[in-house]
Every structure is written in C-alpha cells, then in structure tokens.
Design an enzyme around this catalytic site. Structure first.
Site, short mmCIF file in Angstrom:
data_model
loop_
_atom_site.label_atom_id
_atom_site.label_comp_id
_atom_site.label_asym_id
_atom_site.label_seq_id
_atom_site.Cartn_x
_atom_site.Cartn_y
_atom_site.Cartn_z
N LYS A 91 0.81 -1.21 0.00
CA LYS A 91 0.00 0.00 0.00
C LYS A 91 0.86 1.27 0.00
O LYS A 91 0.39 2.32 -0.44
CB LYS A 91 -0.96 -0.01 1.19
CG LYS A 91 -2.04 -1.06 1.00
CD LYS A 91 -3.08 -1.04 2.08
CE LYS A 91 -4.22 -2.00 1.75
NZ LYS A 91 -3.83 -3.42 1.87
C1 PLP Z 1 -4.42 -4.47 1.16
C2 PLP Z 1 -3.63 -5.72 1.03
C3 PLP Z 1 -3.99 -6.74 0.11
C4 PLP Z 1 -5.25 -6.67 -0.73
O1 PLP Z 1 -5.22 -5.69 -1.74
P1 PLP Z 1 -6.59 -5.16 -2.39
O2 PLP Z 1 -6.18 -4.03 -3.25
O3 PLP Z 1 -7.46 -4.74 -1.24
O4 PLP Z 1 -7.20 -6.29 -3.14
C5 PLP Z 1 -3.16 -7.85 0.00
N1 PLP Z 1 -2.06 -7.97 0.78
C6 PLP Z 1 -1.70 -7.03 1.67
C7 PLP Z 1 -0.48 -7.26 2.50
C8 PLP Z 1 -2.46 -5.88 1.83
O5 PLP Z 1 -2.08 -4.95 2.74
#
Ligand code: PLP
Length: 447
Positions: A91
């Site tokens: 993120k």
């Molecule tokens: C947020 C997140 C996901 C999922 O991603 P999306 O965009 O919500 O599908 C997968 N792995 C980690 C470690 C995350 O923080």
C-alpha cells in the site's frame, strides 16, 4: 481528491489510453520512477511535467530498494516484491504518492484536508506514513484498542509528527469503521472540517499501482524472452488486481495473459470469477488479515467494463446488491473468465506453501503472498511467465511465518528500530459524539 462521486458511485477515467508496441518497447530501459511518469502522465493533464516528475521521485525516494519493486526469480516463478516502502506493505506504493499529490494540490488551492479513517492494521499505517509531516494535512486514524498486532500498533503510534492523531477506540474494527461512516454521513460536519478519506477507492491509488504491472512486464519479458506475462494477485478489496486489469487494457494485445485472483477463505471474489456468484458471506479471520473482507470496494469499477460501460446497469446491479447482499452474474461468466482466473486458498495451504518455499528456495513468503503463490501454481500456462505479487514483508506477519518455517525471523531495520521508541495514542470510547468533539478541537481550519 474526491473519494466517491456525487451520486455515490466510483470515478473512472473517461478513456483508457492505449500504448502501442513501439512505445511499450521503448520503455524497457526506464527506471521505476521514469516509467511511473510515462504511465501516469497519460492520465494526468493538469500537473506540469516537472512537478509531476518531482512528486513521483519524492514518493519513491523513501523506498529502501534501489529498484523500488525488485523481482526475485525462483526457477520459473517470479516474485515481484512490493514491500520495500516505509511500512513494508504494497500500500506504500500508492499512499506515498497520494500524500505528496494531495499536499501539492492543496498548496495550489490554498486548501487544507483532515483525513479520517479506520484501520484493522495495514492501511492506517501506510496512510500515516504517506502524510506525516505534510503541512496542510492532518490525519486521524482509528484502530480497535488492543485488537491489532503489536507491530502494526507500534508502526502507527511511534510516528512523532504533530499532524498525526492515533485514536485507539474501545471496540472492534467494525465499530470503528461504523463510527467513521457515521461521521462522514454528517455532510455539514464533513464539509465544515474539510474531512477526506484515503481509502482504497481513490482513483489515484489505482493509477499508482498500474505502474508496477507494466514495469514487471518489461522486466520479466526481457528476463525470459517471453512476451506474455500472467500475474497472481492476493486480493481483498479488488484495488490491486483492478490496477492489473487497467494495465492489461493499456498494453498491446497479449502482453498480459491471465490475471489470477487469489483469495483466502473469504472467497466471494473467487466465487464470482468461477461461478458468477457474488454473494456476501460471513467475514472469517485468517492469517492474511488484509484480505479478510467480503464486499470488495473496487468491484463496481470492473462491473462498469463488464456491463458494456453502461452506468445505469452498474447502478442497478449495485442497488440490488445493497438490498439482497448478492448478485448472480452467470450471464457474464464467459466474459469474466476471459479477464480473470481465480482460486481460494485454505489456511493449511498457506502454511504449507510458506514452509515449502522456505525449504526449496530459502525464500520467505508472507501469508498474503503465499495465497497468491499457491493460486499461481494452479493456473500456470506453457510459455507464459508467471509473476506473483508479494504484498507484504514476512516480518509484518511474523507469528504465522515463524510457525510455518520453524525459526525466528530477522527483523528489517524499520521494524527493529521501533523497539523502545516513544508512542502516542489517545484511548477513547467508540462514541460518535466524543470522536466528533476530538476532531473539532484538533482539525485544521482553513479555506
Ligand atoms: C491491502 C492488502 C492486500 C489486498 O489488496 P486489495 O487491493 O485490497 O485487493 C493484499 N495484501 C496485503 C499485504 C495488503 O495490505
């Protein structure tokens, strides 16, 4: 900067730019930041070149790996490590950029923004690191008191910048989330205090994520002399894999072959791809908590393309879903299966996959990445390279990983440095009145 559109729907670009093969190939030697400029500038026409380049460079300077998103090659499987940002999860790639973008736009309009959000862990810390120290922004992040991991809590509460407010509310994540929703629904309060969100429906976040799919295609195609690449994506809110879908639409035909949608036992999206059944279940707690969701907030963006770009059909479908908690889209199944393949991975498989990759390659997967890797194994095609997105550093989910590999993990510096750092956090009841009063007295005021 708007999350939702005025009619409650999500925003999309009017058109998706197409990249021809010659242009695509000319991008091969570009660094990550230079490629990010090429990709993003095709969607952004209101930020001058030098400014956009500076925003991108500033965003990725905080990453600890020189390549920003390095690949690791395990025989014929490629791991794309997206976790070298300040909070060790993918993120950061979007939120580092978003923080700088918001700061830039606010300065231009002499505005200010008070970000309010609830987190069960990852998003909150990435958002805090995206905006800490920014002049025209304050951020209020609620987390459920004593219900998030120690690492996650420390990451958020050890940030010393004065514009960061950590609120530990007594209750569950759902209580905190409901309080945030209630505050946002008070339109007068929201506009008076310039409240904004930094959640996964923000289009600029998706845009920043498109870049690494294209970067990976260029890198892996060069590595293997393959022209087609498939991606396996650990999925929760459908933001990451939707960015892959946009990348696929931008690139010349055949560059991206399959998008493998990998879920944990919260399998609404894999049921959707395999059976056309998008119906809500109960949220189950798993070892990959950032994917423990049912209704996927970016899902309706895909529906728009699935339903021939007819906003009325999307509106109708989403309304039906909000009433019934389910949508049956079997009529679209052939189309859906051209875009995605999907698997749901059990907790046992996650643990076995982490153990197996450690034994075979001495490579340590975090539980989210393991979900994607296991799904990738089930959807290999001859002559097509497979890239698995590694969405978190294993040390962020140390307990599960240590259990699977039978030894202690070495902590990366950004985590070991947290030990002994002073922390700041306001513990309070999950009362909407109290929260509003707190925001009222700490929010930035301005135009
Ligand atoms: C947020 C997140 C996901 C999922 O991603 P999306 O965009 O919500 O599908 C997968 N792995 C980690 C470690 C995350 O923080």
């Amino acid at each position: 900067m708007t999350g939702l559109a005025e009619d409650g729907g999500l925003l999309l670009p009017r058109a998706i730019p197409r990249i021809d093969r010659a242009t695509f190939e000319s991008w091969q030697p570009l660094s990550y930041s230079k490629l990010a400029y090429e990709v993003m500038s095709r969607f952004i026409d209101d930020i001058p070149t030098t400014d956009l380049k500076a925003l991108i460079n500033k965003s990725y300077d905080t990453f600890t790996d020189e390549q920003i998103v390095p690949h690791v090659h395990l025989d014929d499987l490629h791991i794309l490590e997206l976790f070298h940002g300040p909070t060790l999860a993918f993120k950061d790639i979007a939120l580092q950029f978003l923080g700088n973008l918001f700061e830039y736009l606010l300065a231009k309009d002499d505005g200010c923004l008070n970000i309010l959000g609830a987190t069960s862990g990852d998003t909150g810390s990435a958002a805090i690191y995206g905006v800490k120290g920014k002049e025209r922004i304050r951020i209020f992040i609620l987390h459920p008191h004593q219900r998030i991991s120690e690492v996650q809590e420390k990451q958020m509460t050890s940030v010393a910048d004065a514009n960061v407010y950590n609120l530990a509310v007594k209750g569950t994540f759902d209580d905190a989330q409901a309080a945030v929703k209630a505050i946002f629904s008070d339109i007068e309060f929201k506009s008076k205090h310039h409240l904004g969100a930094i959640n996964s429906i923000n289009w600029a976040r998706i845009l920043a994520q498109v870049v690494y799919y294209i970067y990976s295609c260029l890198h892996v195609a060069g590595h293997e002399k393959n022209s087609a690449v498939s991606f396996s994506v650990p999925t929760g809110n459908f933001g990451d894999i939707f960015a892959g879908y946009i990348a696929k639409k931008m690139l010349p035909e055949g560059c991206i072959s399959k998008l493998v949608l990998a879920t944990n036992s919260n399998d609404i999206l894999s049921r959707f791809v395999n059976e056309g059944d998008y119906s809500l279940g109960e949220v189950a707690a798993t070892s990959s908590p950032s994917m423990d969701i049912q209704a996927a907030s970016n899902f309706e963006r895909y529906l728009y393309y699935l339903m021939d770009r007819e906003p009325d059909l999307v509106r109708e479908a989403m309304l039906k879903f909000s009433v019934d908690g389910k949508l049956y889209l079997q009529n679209y199944l052939a189309h859906i299966k051209r875009d995605f393949a999907a698997s749901s991975i059990s907790e046992d498989e996650v643990e076995q996959t982490i153990a197996r990759y450690y034994q075979d390659y001495h490579y340590i997967l975090d539980p989210h990445t393991a979900v994607g890797v296991r799904a990738a194994e089930q959807h290999r095609d001859q002559g097509v390279a497979m890239v698995c997105l590694a969405t978190a550093h294993p040390a962020k989910f140390g307990a599960t990983v240590e259990q699977a590999i039978g030894r202690q993990l070495d902590l990366p510096p950004s985590l070991s440095e947290l030990d002994g750092k002073p922390t700041r956090c306001e513990v309070m009841d999950c009362s909407i009145e109290e929260l509003m009063a707190y925001i009222e007295s700490h929010a930035l005021n301005g135009s």
